[in-house]
Every structure is written in C-alpha cells, then in structure tokens.
Design a protein around this motif. Sequence first.
Motif, PDB file in Angstrom:
ATOM      1  N   ALA A 235       0.997  -1.085   0.073  1.00  0.00           N
ATOM      2  CA  ALA A 235      -0.020  -0.013   0.026  1.00  0.00           C
ATOM      3  C   ALA A 235       0.937   1.166   0.011  1.00  0.00           C
ATOM      4  N   ALA A 236       1.962   1.293   0.829  1.00  0.00           N
ATOM      5  CA  ALA A 236       2.626   2.555   0.982  1.00  0.00           C
ATOM      6  C   ALA A 236       3.585   2.835  -0.469  1.00  0.00           C
ATOM      7  N   HIS A 237       3.653   1.848  -1.189  1.00  0.00           N
ATOM      8  CA  HIS A 237       4.357   2.407  -2.329  1.00  0.00           C
ATOM      9  C   HIS A 237       3.586   2.078  -3.611  1.00  0.00           C
ATOM     10  N   GLY A 238       2.100   2.113  -3.539  1.00  0.00           N
ATOM     11  CA  GLY A 238       1.310   2.440  -4.411  1.00  0.00           C
ATOM     12  C   GLY A 238       0.823   1.318  -5.393  1.00  0.00           C
ATOM     13  N   GLY A 239       0.985  -0.083  -4.535  1.00  0.00           N
ATOM     14  CA  GLY A 239       0.366  -1.060  -5.169  1.00  0.00           C
ATOM     15  C   GLY A 239      -0.843  -1.534  -4.634  1.00  0.00           C
ATOM     16  N   ARG A 240      -1.231  -2.616  -5.096  1.00  0.00           N
ATOM     17  CA  ARG A 240      -2.616  -3.069  -4.359  1.00  0.00           C
ATOM     18  C   ARG A 240      -2.411  -4.599  -3.977  1.00  0.00           C
ATOM     19  N   LEU A 241      -2.667  -4.989  -2.766  1.00  0.00           N
ATOM     20  CA  LEU A 241      -2.716  -6.213  -2.255  1.00  0.00           C
ATOM     21  C   LEU A 241      -3.716  -7.086  -2.701  1.00  0.00           C
ATOM     22  N   ILE A 242      -3.833  -8.195  -3.725  1.00  0.00           N
ATOM     23  CA  ILE A 242      -4.947  -9.008  -4.378  1.00  0.00           C
ATOM     24  C   ILE A 242      -5.463  -9.840  -3.162  1.00  0.00           C
ATOM     25  N   GLU A 261      10.005  -1.893  -7.035  1.00  0.00           N
ATOM     26  CA  GLU A 261      10.039  -1.188  -5.868  1.00  0.00           C
ATOM     27  C   GLU A 261       9.457  -2.023  -4.671  1.00  0.00           C
ATOM     28  N   ILE A 262       8.272  -2.293  -4.594  1.00  0.00           N
ATOM     29  CA  ILE A 262       7.686  -3.097  -3.792  1.00  0.00           C
ATOM     30  C   ILE A 262       8.296  -4.381  -3.567  1.00  0.00           C
TER      31      ILE A 262
END
Length: 398
Positions: A235-242, A261-262
């Motif tokens: 979340a902090a680096h702009g992704g989405r946990l599926i 990066e994640i």
Amino acid sequence: MTVDDTGSGEGTDPPAEASVHPTPHHEVDHTAEPTDDPLAIRLEQLILGADRRYTPFQAARTAGVSMDLASRFWRAMGFADIGQAKALTEADVLALRRLAGLVEAGLLSEPMAIQVARSTGQTTARLAEWQIDSFLEGLTEPPEPGMTRTEVTYPLVELLLPELQEFLVYVWRRQLAAATGRVVQAADDEEMVDRRLAVGFADLVGFTRLTRRLEEEELGELVEAFETTAADLVAAHGGRLIKTLGDEVLFAADDAGTAGEIALRLVEVMAQDTTMPALRVGMAFGTVTTRMGDVFGTTVNLASRLTSIAPKDAVLVDGAFAQELTRTGDAPVSEAQAAEEAAAAAERARLAEKEGRQDEEPPLPTYRFGLQPMWQRPVRGLGVVEPWLLARRGKPSS
C-alpha cells in the motif's frame, strides 16, 4: 441465511416460478436451521436492528421476487439454506428489493446482480470472521473475576457496532473511488476489463518445514506478521494487495517500476527480521483479467511460476517486465550500456574542465534498477522463458 426453493410459507402454495432449479456451484443442504440460543438471538437482533419476522417464502413474496431468484441471491451472499423457518427480517426483504430493482431498471443484468451479491458476501464474510476471531475475542476477556465472556459480549458489540459500520462504509467508499479512478484512466474500453498490469507473488521459503516445527500459535503470529508487513509495504508504495495465502501474497501495480520497488522492499525488510524465513518474489507484466477483486490469466500464471524458481531473497521477472523497465528508463538495457554512458559522461566532463568551459550536457540517466539475464528454461504450461534477476541500483526509497 437462504431459502428453500421448494417450500411454502404458512400453508400458501408458492407461485409456479418457484420450481426447483439446480444450484451450479454446490450441493444445497436443506437441513440448516437458525440458532435458538437466547444470547445469539439477542445479538442478531442488535446487529441486524430487527426481529425475525418472515419465512424465506414470505420474504420473497413481500419483496416481489420469485423464490428462485431470492434463493440464488441469498446463496450467492454465502448464507445457508434454512428450509422455511421464520428467521428473516425487514432488512432481508429490503436487500432483495434493491437487487431486484437494479435488474428491473436495467442497471444490472441478473448474472451481474448475482455476481455483486457473491463478491460482497465473500468479502464481508472474511472481514466478519476476522473481526470475531482476532478482534472481539481479545476484547471480550472478562474484565472482572466471575464474569463470563458472554456477559461482556453484548454491551461491547452495542458500543462498537455503529463505529465499525461507519468506518466500513468510509473505507469502502475510499476503495471504490480509487478503483473507479484507475478504471476510467484506462487507455481504451477494452483495457478497462483486460488491463496491462505488473503482477507479483511473494513467497516464504521453507514454510512447509516451519509448519512441522512451530506451535500453532507461533505459526499464526508469523503468518500475521508477514501478511501485515506485506500489506503495509504494498500500500505504501502504490500497489494493491490482491490476496494473501498464508505463506504467499499476491500483489499488483499499474506499472513495472512501482512493482519492482515493492518487490525489492519486501525482500529487504523481511531480511532484516531474523524471525522470518527467506523470501522470494516472481513478477510478470502483461494483460490481466480482473474479476471480483482477483486477477487471472497467463501473466499471473507466469509470475507464479517465476516465484517457484526464484532464489532465496531474490526477485525474478519475465522478459516483458524487464522490457517495460527499460522502456520507462527505470533500468538500462544492459550494464554494459550503463557503463558506456557513465564513461562518456566522465570524458565530456574532463574535456570541459580542461578547456575551461561548462557544457550544458543532459544529465546522466539515473537508473533505479539493474537487470541480469538468467538461463532460459522451460516453464510448465508456458513454454521456454528467460527470467531476469532484478536488483537495486542506488539507495532504496523510504
């Protein structure tokens, strides 16, 4: 709770459309009965805000919905069949009216309304189970000797319910706004459904051996720590946990740089925790089909396969992912190219200094990642692939 397609309420025959239709996904158990435990009933009335009033047939009839459709809605939401017990409330009737109304108005097709019911039911069922297992269980420890957990539960739920409800609606609206924003920014209508994403799996190495060695409570704490760390970093680096799968998490990002990066941050942070096993990550970039919050397709399968062959504390990516990083300038085409660029820049600076002038040369590219080609290998079901080892160039972002 769901309905029994074949029953009728209080001696009234159901209409013709209430005939039995097979349920495509599972065998239906018509023996389920609602609880008659007094405390459970009081808690149900508190949470639902209404008393039991209708049998399933009566609820369907009051909502103006066929028994067949009502049955499919309730099953999709994940509730057990209850025969013709009087266990439904005004809220159940209203929910049926709303879903059926969306279909009648042409805003949703009937299959889409069923899918809405199923996705909402599955998501909230998991949330409710987690809150009871992990949250309420800890808070309902008897505060005084002689008090039972039962005596504490009702007033606690009474206090928490409105706050948790407001917070749930707030988070849902926030997530809905974010998801809608991502979809409407898609390049074309086709991409709104089948989108190009970076997909990654992060997997704990040797987890099966750990399950034999650790006590259940220790194992649960380890999994929770891993999932929490992964969720926060994604979340902090702009992704989405599926989704989380115990020893594995699946995440996605709109671009390869964010996903890279994640992945590297996950490996770095987990490596600092001596209680955690090693981590390996596999990622792929390409077209992904999204359904009910999950992702599917060849790209997802390839990311999973790359994870299974990744070394410990390392990140493997596919060729499309590597190509995307070089296209966006996040990684050099090769380390030889990066070295040539650096040497050329140094030579220009030396000549400029020697001649007493200042060149306004474009700055040297700053690459975030490095890519090392690995041996090509066959991957089951996907043919021969060439993995690339992803590494960091420069300092990690905070």
